[in-house]
Design an enzyme around this catalytic site. Structure first.
Site, PDB file in Angstrom:
ATOM      1  N   GLU A 114      29.122  -2.606   7.789  1.00  0.00           N
ATOM      2  CA  GLU A 114      27.689  -1.639   7.824  1.00  0.00           C
ATOM      3  C   GLU A 114      28.453  -0.847   6.531  1.00  0.00           C
ATOM      4  OE1 GLU A 114      25.181  -0.401   8.189  1.00  0.00           O
ATOM      5  OE2 GLU A 114      24.708   0.766   9.958  1.00  0.00           O
ATOM      6  N   ASP A 115      27.356   0.037   5.988  1.00  0.00           N
ATOM      7  CA  ASP A 115      27.447   0.905   4.929  1.00  0.00           C
ATOM      8  C   ASP A 115      27.992   2.170   5.039  1.00  0.00           C
ATOM      9  OD1 ASP A 115      25.145   1.649   6.042  1.00  0.00           O
ATOM     10  OD2 ASP A 115      23.861   1.817   4.583  1.00  0.00           O
ATOM     11  N   ASP A 117      27.422   7.782  10.295  1.00  0.00           N
ATOM     12  CA  ASP A 117      26.806   9.032  10.303  1.00  0.00           C
ATOM     13  C   ASP A 117      27.110   9.471  11.501  1.00  0.00           C
ATOM     14  OD1 ASP A 117      25.874  11.105   9.024  1.00  0.00           O
ATOM     15  OD2 ASP A 117      23.822  10.549   9.304  1.00  0.00           O
ATOM     16  N   GLY A 175      21.637  -1.935   3.700  1.00  0.00           N
ATOM     17  CA  GLY A 175      22.731  -1.130   2.794  1.00  0.00           C
ATOM     18  C   GLY A 175      24.261  -1.566   2.645  1.00  0.00           C
ATOM     19  N   PHE A 213      24.422  13.544   1.137  1.00  0.00           N
ATOM     20  CA  PHE A 213      23.451  12.355   0.981  1.00  0.00           C
ATOM     21  C   PHE A 213      23.970  11.327  -0.002  1.00  0.00           C
ATOM     22  CE2 PHE A 213      20.199   9.318   0.482  1.00  0.00           C
ATOM     23  CZ  PHE A 213      19.987   8.978   1.888  1.00  0.00           C
ATOM     24  N   ARG A 250      20.086   1.673  -5.318  1.00  0.00           N
ATOM     25  CA  ARG A 250      21.202   0.572  -4.771  1.00  0.00           C
ATOM     26  C   ARG A 250      21.739   0.072  -5.887  1.00  0.00           C
ATOM     27  NH1 ARG A 250      19.658  -0.171   0.498  1.00  0.00           N
ATOM     28  NH2 ARG A 250      17.461  -0.148   1.275  1.00  0.00           N
TER      29      ARG A 250
HETATM   30  P1  5GP Z   1      23.789   6.712  11.963  1.00  0.00           P
HETATM   31  O1  5GP Z   1      23.287   6.275  13.121  1.00  0.00           O
HETATM   32  O2  5GP Z   1      25.425   6.682  11.849  1.00  0.00           O
HETATM   33  O3  5GP Z   1      23.498   8.381  12.054  1.00  0.00           O
HETATM   34  O4  5GP Z   1      23.321   6.149  10.687  1.00  0.00           O
HETATM   35  C1  5GP Z   1      23.654   5.271   9.917  1.00  0.00           C
HETATM   36  C2  5GP Z   1      22.789   4.947   9.019  1.00  0.00           C
HETATM   37  O5  5GP Z   1      22.033   6.110   8.265  1.00  0.00           O
HETATM   38  C3  5GP Z   1      23.377   4.039   7.852  1.00  0.00           C
HETATM   39  O6  5GP Z   1      23.552   2.801   8.110  1.00  0.00           O
HETATM   40  C4  5GP Z   1      22.690   4.201   6.643  1.00  0.00           C
HETATM   41  O7  5GP Z   1      21.381   3.526   6.564  1.00  0.00           O
HETATM   42  C5  5GP Z   1      21.796   5.911   7.041  1.00  0.00           C
HETATM   43  N1  5GP Z   1      22.599   6.939   6.260  1.00  0.00           N
HETATM   44  C6  5GP Z   1      23.425   7.772   6.540  1.00  0.00           C
HETATM   45  N2  5GP Z   1      23.928   8.613   5.801  1.00  0.00           N
HETATM   46  C7  5GP Z   1      23.498   8.235   4.755  1.00  0.00           C
HETATM   47  C8  5GP Z   1      23.777   8.420   3.294  1.00  0.00           C
HETATM   48  O8  5GP Z   1      24.343   9.392   2.985  1.00  0.00           O
HETATM   49  N3  5GP Z   1      23.043   7.967   2.297  1.00  0.00           N
HETATM   50  C9  5GP Z   1      22.521   6.638   2.521  1.00  0.00           C
HETATM   51  N4  5GP Z   1      21.680   5.963   1.599  1.00  0.00           N
HETATM   52  N5  5GP Z   1      22.228   6.252   4.070  1.00  0.00           N
HETATM   53  C10 5GP Z   1      22.599   7.044   4.908  1.00  0.00           C
END
Ligand code: 5GP
Length: 176
Positions: free
Chosen positions: A98-99, A102, A43, A151, A164
């Protein structure tokens, strides 16, 4: 998925302006040093490409790929590296790119793993931050935008490998 609707949240122009500012701040903070940028696949690849072209300090790049295990739709907190770095990071100034942050589970685990390799410094730059969704305490050192829950896709972010390529960050509604 047939009824999925897309709404622009951040336009390319807004993103470009913010990424240039972030790159300027990072360049000032790392003046006189060389950064090893660690991109989290997949991402972050577009964000990382734009960010490093705004830097005025030298950098090299490497990538990791992670997988988070889920119980149904809830993350179990088990994060594994499926593609590791090719560069030793001991004594280096490392910046993880990182993208999205969350729940915070992925990044807090990655930071823990990389810290054990004794970098000179370790910071995190996240393009997007969904603060309201945190399940573990985690604060990124640099954040592009704080966004509400929902999302998002585009600018490198996918839904089932789609979207993407979109230049804007968009909210995807009505996903199954
Ligand atoms: P965390 O461990 O912080 O819950 O997860 C982060 C990862 O979940 C991000 O790197 C991404 O890959 C995915 N993610 C969380 N929210 C979104 C979202 O709104 N859209 C997309 N495409 N991926 C997300």
């Amino acid at each position: 998925m047939a009824g999925a609707e897309i709404e622009i949240l951040l336009t390319k122009a807004v993103i470009d302006r913010r990424v240039r500012k972030l790159a300027g701040k990072i360049s000032r903070d790392y003046a006189g040093r060389e950064i090893l940028i660690v991109g989290v696949l997949k991402g972050a690849f577009i964000f990382m490409a734009d960010l490093i072209r705004g830097l005025s300090v030298p950098c090299s790049v490497d990538f990791v790929r992670l997988v988070s295990y889920h119980d149904g739709s809830v993350s179990s907190g088990d994060v594994r590296i499926t593609k590791d770095l090719e560069t030793p990071i001991a004594g280096r100034d490392v910046l993880i790119v990182e993208d999205i942050v969350d729940t915070g589970i992925t990044l807090s685990r990655l930071v823990e793993v990389l810290r054990e390799r004794k970098p000179a410094s370790l910071k995190v730059c996240a393009f997007l931050d969904k603060r309201a969704r945190r399940r573990v305490p985690f604060t990124a050192d640099y954040v592009g935008f704080t966004i509400p829950d929902g999302f998002v896709v585009g600018y490198g972010l996918d839904y089932n490998e789609k979207y993407r390529f979109l230049p804007d960050v968009c909210l995807l509604r009505d996903i199954a």
